[in-house]
Scaffold this active site. Structure first.
Site, mmCIF file in Angstrom:
data_model
loop_
_atom_site.group_PDB
_atom_site.id
_atom_site.type_symbol
_atom_site.label_atom_id
_atom_site.label_comp_id
_atom_site.label_asym_id
_atom_site.label_seq_id
_atom_site.Cartn_x
_atom_site.Cartn_y
_atom_site.Cartn_z
ATOM 1 N N TYR A 180 1.098 -0.620 0.372
ATOM 2 C CA TYR A 180 0.108 -0.191 -0.061
ATOM 3 C C TYR A 180 0.895 1.460 0.132
ATOM 4 O O TYR A 180 1.959 1.236 0.119
ATOM 5 C CB TYR A 180 -0.755 0.204 1.234
ATOM 6 C CG TYR A 180 -1.661 -1.242 0.796
ATOM 7 C CD1 TYR A 180 -3.093 -1.332 0.196
ATOM 8 C CD2 TYR A 180 -2.525 -1.868 2.362
ATOM 9 C CE1 TYR A 180 -3.861 -2.475 -0.566
ATOM 10 C CE2 TYR A 180 -2.526 -3.120 2.155
ATOM 11 C CZ TYR A 180 -3.850 -3.312 0.345
ATOM 12 O OH TYR A 180 -4.050 -3.904 0.378
ATOM 13 N N GLY A 329 -5.147 -14.411 12.274
ATOM 14 C CA GLY A 329 -5.448 -13.671 11.790
ATOM 15 C C GLY A 329 -7.093 -14.458 11.026
ATOM 16 O O GLY A 329 -8.175 -14.295 11.878
#
Ligand SMILES: Cc1cc2nc3c(=O)[nH]c(=O)nc-3n(C[C@H](O)[C@H](O)[C@H](O)COP(=O)(O)O)c2cc1C
Length: 383
Positions: A180, A329
């Site tokens: 990102y 996660g």
């Protein structure tokens, strides 16, 4: 020997255990990026985690790479996040917001038609899911931020941080990983700039450091500001050369900032998420490999590891002093009481990855705790 289930002092924040619910984009917000009530329930159900990190949340709409992901750039979004933080705190939890600007990763059909921005104009050679066209190539229509625009964008992060604090969060994790925007500034392949934000490894770390400084200003302390990095990861089209040099400089600079923590994502984990073969994992022995030692050797503060962990691997890494806190996660998607399950050696509910993104309750807030599951099994059929 420290245990995963011991308390941990994260600066002034006491965590009841070392287990962290990792940031997970689930695309449950409105098309305008407003968090929905089902998100409050989802996070509150997971409040026994030592720390919850929210899904990536945009500080500026141009940085919304995926549709239906939340933002924290408007009053309406801030107010909606307040329901989430109140729900988590009411259940005794702690929650950081992950601030995520996706930069070149995404497509303008996902963010209301705004032109996407990056450090340079090199498009990501990767695919993105769009509502209109399903999986399609990421945008090639990129705008290279001018120097002045880069400083303005750093102010967008700052404004979002002010809202984050006002919304009742316990801190912010800057998403500096996974290809990102901050990662685009770090990488020599995606940053061809010659201003103060590019040209040398040091200058490529400048964007991330300046964003962190402004997040610290917004909060009034560095102790509730953190960052996630992913050295050497190949994901969302990112690639890096000069990895050791760049990240050595970055970690030196992060030491000076005295942050809450540095989290890292192992390269292996994202490959396994993308279902790519990963020949580098041998018998699950990942904890001793780059970047565990790399980050630990250079960074003086709290380190969070993430990627393909089990209770056993996390405890081994803790015993070996490789990291302090451990992200789970996918296991958190389907086990709201993950801490209690791991602590008591209760079996984990497998995760239905087909329910990762979009939709509402199904596959999101309907996974039972171990106790609920057993109570249900005790109810006679037909009752
Ligand atoms: C559905 C899904 C969405 C994710 N979204 C994010 C995200 O928004 N930000 C982030 O930093 N990592 C994200 N990740 C990575 C997770 O935080 C975590 O690091 C990764 O899943 C590896 O941990 P695990 O092996 O325990 O699943 C995501 C992972 C999954 C499965």
């Amino acid at each position: 020997m420290p245990s995963l289930f011991d308390e941990f002092q994260l600066k002034d924040l006491t965590l009841p255990n070392r287990i962290v619910m990792g940031p997970m984009t689930r695309a449950k917000a409105t098309p305008e990026g407003v968090p929905t009530p089902v998100m409050a329930l989802h996070y509150a159900q997971r409040a026994s985690a030592g720390l919850i990190i929210t899904e990536g949340t945009w500080p500026d709409r141009r940085g919304q790479g995926y549709f239906d992901i939340p933002g924290i750039a408007t009053q309406e979004q801030e107010d909606a996040w307040r329901l989430v933080t109140d729900a988590v705190h009411a259940r005794g939890g702690r929650i950081f917001l992950q601030s995520e600007h996706t930069g070149r990763v995404g497509h303008e059909v996902n963010n209301g038609g705004l032109q996407m921005v990056s450090s340079s104009t090199t498009p990501a050679d990767a695919m993105i899911f769009t509502r209109e066209n399903g999986y399609s190539p990421m945008t090639t229509n990129l705008h290279e931020l001018t120097t002045a625009e880069t400083w303005d964008l750093i102010e967008d992060y700052h404004r979002a941080a002010v809202r984050t604090k006002a919304a009742g969060f316990d801190g912010i994790e800057l998403h500096g990983a996974s290809g990102y925007l901050p990662h685009q500034f770090l990488s020599d392949e995606t940053n061809q700039r010659t201003d103060e934000f590019g040209g040398t490894p040091y200058k490529r770390t400048e964007f991330m450091v300046q964003v962190l400084r402004r997040l610290i200003d917004a909060w009034g302390t560095s102790h509730r500001i953190a960052v996630k990095i992913s050295p050497n990861i190949r994901f969302n089209g990112i690639a890096e050369n000069e990895v050791a040099e760049t990240y050595s400089i970055l970690l030196d600079r992060l030491n000076e900032l005295d942050l809450a923590y540095v989290a890292f994502q192992t390269p292996e984990s994202l490959r396994s998420l993308a279902n790519q073969p990963n020949e580098e994992i041998v018998d699950g022995e990942i904890w001793h490999r780059f970047p565990y030692e790399f980050v630990r050797e250079r960074y003086n503060g709290t380190v969070i590891a993430s990627g393909d962990l089990t209770k056993e691997l996390a405890q081994k890494a803790l015993d070996a002093g490789k990291a302090d806190l451990f992200v789970f996660g996918r296991a958190y998607m389907s086990n709201p009481d993950l801490v209690e399950r791991m602590q008591n050696d209760w079996p984990l509910t497998p995760t239905d990855m087909r329910r990762s993104y979009g939709g509402a309750e199904e596959g999101y807030t309907d996974y039972p705790t171990w106790e609920e599951q057993n109570a249900a099994e005790l109810v006679p059929s037909g009752a």
